[in-house]
Design an enzyme around this catalytic site. Structure first.
Site, PDB file in Angstrom:
ATOM      1  N   ARG A 138     135.646 -29.775   7.104  1.00 29.70           N
ATOM      2  CA  ARG A 138     134.400 -30.521   6.943  1.00 29.70           C
ATOM      3  C   ARG A 138     133.567 -30.463   8.225  1.00 29.70           C
ATOM      4  O   ARG A 138     132.359 -30.671   8.202  1.00 29.70           O
ATOM      5  CB  ARG A 138     134.651 -31.966   6.515  1.00 29.70           C
ATOM      6  CG  ARG A 138     133.428 -32.575   5.808  1.00 29.70           C
ATOM      7  CD  ARG A 138     133.617 -34.021   5.390  1.00 29.70           C
ATOM      8  NE  ARG A 138     133.855 -34.854   6.520  1.00 29.70           N
ATOM      9  CZ  ARG A 138     134.977 -35.532   6.756  1.00 29.70           C
ATOM     10  NH1 ARG A 138     135.971 -35.498   5.901  1.00 29.70           N
ATOM     11  NH2 ARG A 138     135.116 -36.243   7.850  1.00 29.70           N
ATOM     12  N   TYR A 168     106.697 -31.126   1.318  1.00 33.28           N
ATOM     13  CA  TYR A 168     107.664 -30.987   0.237  1.00 33.28           C
ATOM     14  C   TYR A 168     107.917 -32.368  -0.365  1.00 33.28           C
ATOM     15  O   TYR A 168     108.362 -33.271   0.332  1.00 33.28           O
ATOM     16  CB  TYR A 168     108.959 -30.354   0.753  1.00 33.28           C
ATOM     17  CG  TYR A 168     110.038 -30.361  -0.281  1.00 33.28           C
ATOM     18  CD1 TYR A 168     109.906 -29.602  -1.444  1.00 33.28           C
ATOM     19  CD2 TYR A 168     111.163 -31.155  -0.148  1.00 33.28           C
ATOM     20  CE1 TYR A 168     110.878 -29.636  -2.424  1.00 33.28           C
ATOM     21  CE2 TYR A 168     112.142 -31.187  -1.126  1.00 33.28           C
ATOM     22  CZ  TYR A 168     111.990 -30.425  -2.264  1.00 33.28           C
ATOM     23  OH  TYR A 168     112.945 -30.471  -3.239  1.00 33.28           O
ATOM     24  N   ASP A 181     109.469 -28.149   9.462  1.00 32.06           N
ATOM     25  CA  ASP A 181     110.024 -27.532   8.258  1.00 32.06           C
ATOM     26  C   ASP A 181     109.435 -26.125   8.201  1.00 32.06           C
ATOM     27  O   ASP A 181     108.261 -25.937   7.875  1.00 32.06           O
ATOM     28  CB  ASP A 181     109.656 -28.358   7.019  1.00 32.06           C
ATOM     29  CG  ASP A 181     110.270 -27.793   5.732  1.00 32.06           C
ATOM     30  OD1 ASP A 181     110.605 -26.587   5.705  1.00 32.06           O
ATOM     31  OD2 ASP A 181     110.397 -28.555   4.755  1.00 32.06           O
ATOM     32  N   LYS A 232     115.712 -21.003  -0.150  1.00 26.02           N
ATOM     33  CA  LYS A 232     114.487 -20.233  -0.382  1.00 26.02           C
ATOM     34  C   LYS A 232     114.602 -18.870   0.307  1.00 26.02           C
ATOM     35  O   LYS A 232     115.468 -18.105  -0.043  1.00 26.02           O
ATOM     36  CB  LYS A 232     113.284 -21.054   0.095  1.00 26.02           C
ATOM     37  CG  LYS A 232     113.339 -22.541  -0.318  1.00 26.02           C
ATOM     38  CD  LYS A 232     113.214 -22.764  -1.802  1.00 26.02           C
ATOM     39  CE  LYS A 232     113.503 -24.193  -2.251  1.00 26.02           C
ATOM     40  NZ  LYS A 232     112.803 -25.243  -1.557  1.00 26.02           N
TER      41      LYS A 232
END
Ligand SMILES: *Cc1c(COP(=O)(O)O)cnc(C)c1O
Length: 384
Positions: A53, A105, A178, A203
């Protein structure tokens, strides 16, 4: 390995930094599905890895490549773009003031309006295309983070990264970008003063519409980056091993895909500018687009593969146009090899500032004239 600073991004990406597996001499990296790592007999963990993790060698190829492409100090992969973005906010102390864009977004705007408040952050939304508005909203000593998206979904407004970095730093705040739409091929925000760069790797970075992933890159190793790293392993928003492997594979063709998408997007934007069924085309590469001059300064090699058209005839005509395409796929998301069209207002929430006549186009790798012809016939059918 050759010094990554000396190599072109296309070279860095194609070879994923040219790592050769030291054991097998393989030129593609191995998948490491192991969830745990052996402790040395003297009770140490000299491998530096304890549990998957926090540490997974399969993450490292994509992370090291993004670090090189962004000119960053380090990178982290996450389970999604939202896991990456939210970690940047959750690493702030409750009570912090944050400035974010009015147009961004929508999923992250929704998170900032809801959950970020529960965490004790106060978020102010401004027109981040306007440096004066940004400066007015930034409070010295209280504002801890300015978040920008450039170009910004779904109208592709441009924010001036260097100007915003100056405002952030003189107030004692950090600047996060971003960079999903620009990709490091077109803009390296750290070179303009940004502290953190975020990508929805779902993306362009992956590019094949088959992995949900997020990434962050940092300008420096500091306590804030340590907290972000702790948020990743603490909240557990890690990428799966197979997804991490697919992500590094996708990133190898990033430069070529972005270059082609930029060329075709510009063709599409120019073709539909002044078209009888189109009110306006929103694309940073068009000379009369607001922010075009800043885009020319901070985007190299193209203006991205994303554009929007506002149809004449309003919302009904926009939806009818999307209904009439044969080649473009009617779907959300962006940055994949296949071109997508979306009536964006239908997917965003009630607070959306997206115009109802807007169709968002993600230009893929198909032959440009085929895409143009399909949109031509769809507009004609929607307007007869
Ligand atoms: C898709 C997207 C996100 C969210 O990323 P996910 O991978 O879907 O969680 C954030 N920012 C931008 C610009 C995006 O396009």
């Amino acid at each position: 390995m050759t010094d990554p600073d000396q190599l072109h991004p296309a070279t860095l990406a194609a070879q994923a930094l040219g790592e050769i597996d030291p054991v097998t001499r393989a030129i593609t990296p191995a998948l490491h599905p192991s969830t745990t790592y052996v402790r040395d007999s003297d009770n140490q963990y000299r491998s530096g890895r304890v549990y998957a993790r926090a540490d997974n060698p399969t993450f490292e190829t994509a992370e090291a490549l993004l670090t090189a492409l962004e000119g960053a100090a380090d990178s982290l992969s996450f389970a999604s773009g939202m896991a990456a973005a939210s970690s940047v906010f959750l690493a702030l102390e409750p009570g912090a003031h944050v400035v974010a864009p009015q147009i961004m977004y929508w999923g992250l705007r929704k998170w900032l309006k809801g959950l970020a408040g529960n965490w004790g952050l106060s978020v102010e939304f401004v027109d981040t295309g306007d440096l004066d508005a940004l400066a007015a909203a930034t409070i010295k000593g209280r504002t801890k983070l300015i978040w920008l998206e450039t170009p910004a979904n779904p109208t592709w407004g441009i924010a001036d990264i260097a100007g915003a970095a100056e405002i952030a730093h003189s107030a004692g705040a950090r600047l996060a970008i971003d960079g999903t739409v620009a990709t490091p091929i077109l803009t390296r925000p750290i070179a303009y003063g940004a502290d953190i760069v975020m990508h929805s790797a779902t993306k362009y970075l992956n590019g094949h519409s088959d992995v949900v992933a997020g990434m962050l890159a940092t300008a420096r190793l500091d306590g804030y980056w340590e907290r972000i790293t702790a948020v990743r392993s603490g909240n557990g928003g890690i990428l799966g091993t197979f997804e991490a492997w697919l992500l590094q594979r996708g990133m190898r063709t990033l430069a070529l895909r972005v270059e082609r998408a930029c060329q075709t997007a510009l063709l599409v934007a120019r073709h539909f500018t002044g078209h009888r069924h189109v009110e306006s085309v929103l694309y940073p590469g068009l000379p009369d687009f607001p922010g075009h001059d800043i885009a020319c300064r901070q985007m190299q090699g193209g203006f991205g593969g994303m554009l929007s058209i506002r149809t004449s005839g309003g919302e009904a005509a926009a939806i009818a146009t999307a209904a009439a395409v044969r080649l473009w796929k009617r779907a959300t998301s962006l940055g994949g090899v296949e071109s997508l069209i979306e009536h964006r207002r239908s997917v965003e929430d009630a607070e959306s500032l997206c115009p109802p006549d807007l169709l968002r186009l993600s230009v893929g790798l198909e032959h440009g004239p085929d895409l143009i012809a399909d949109l031509e016939q769809a507009l004609a059918r929607a307007h007869n």
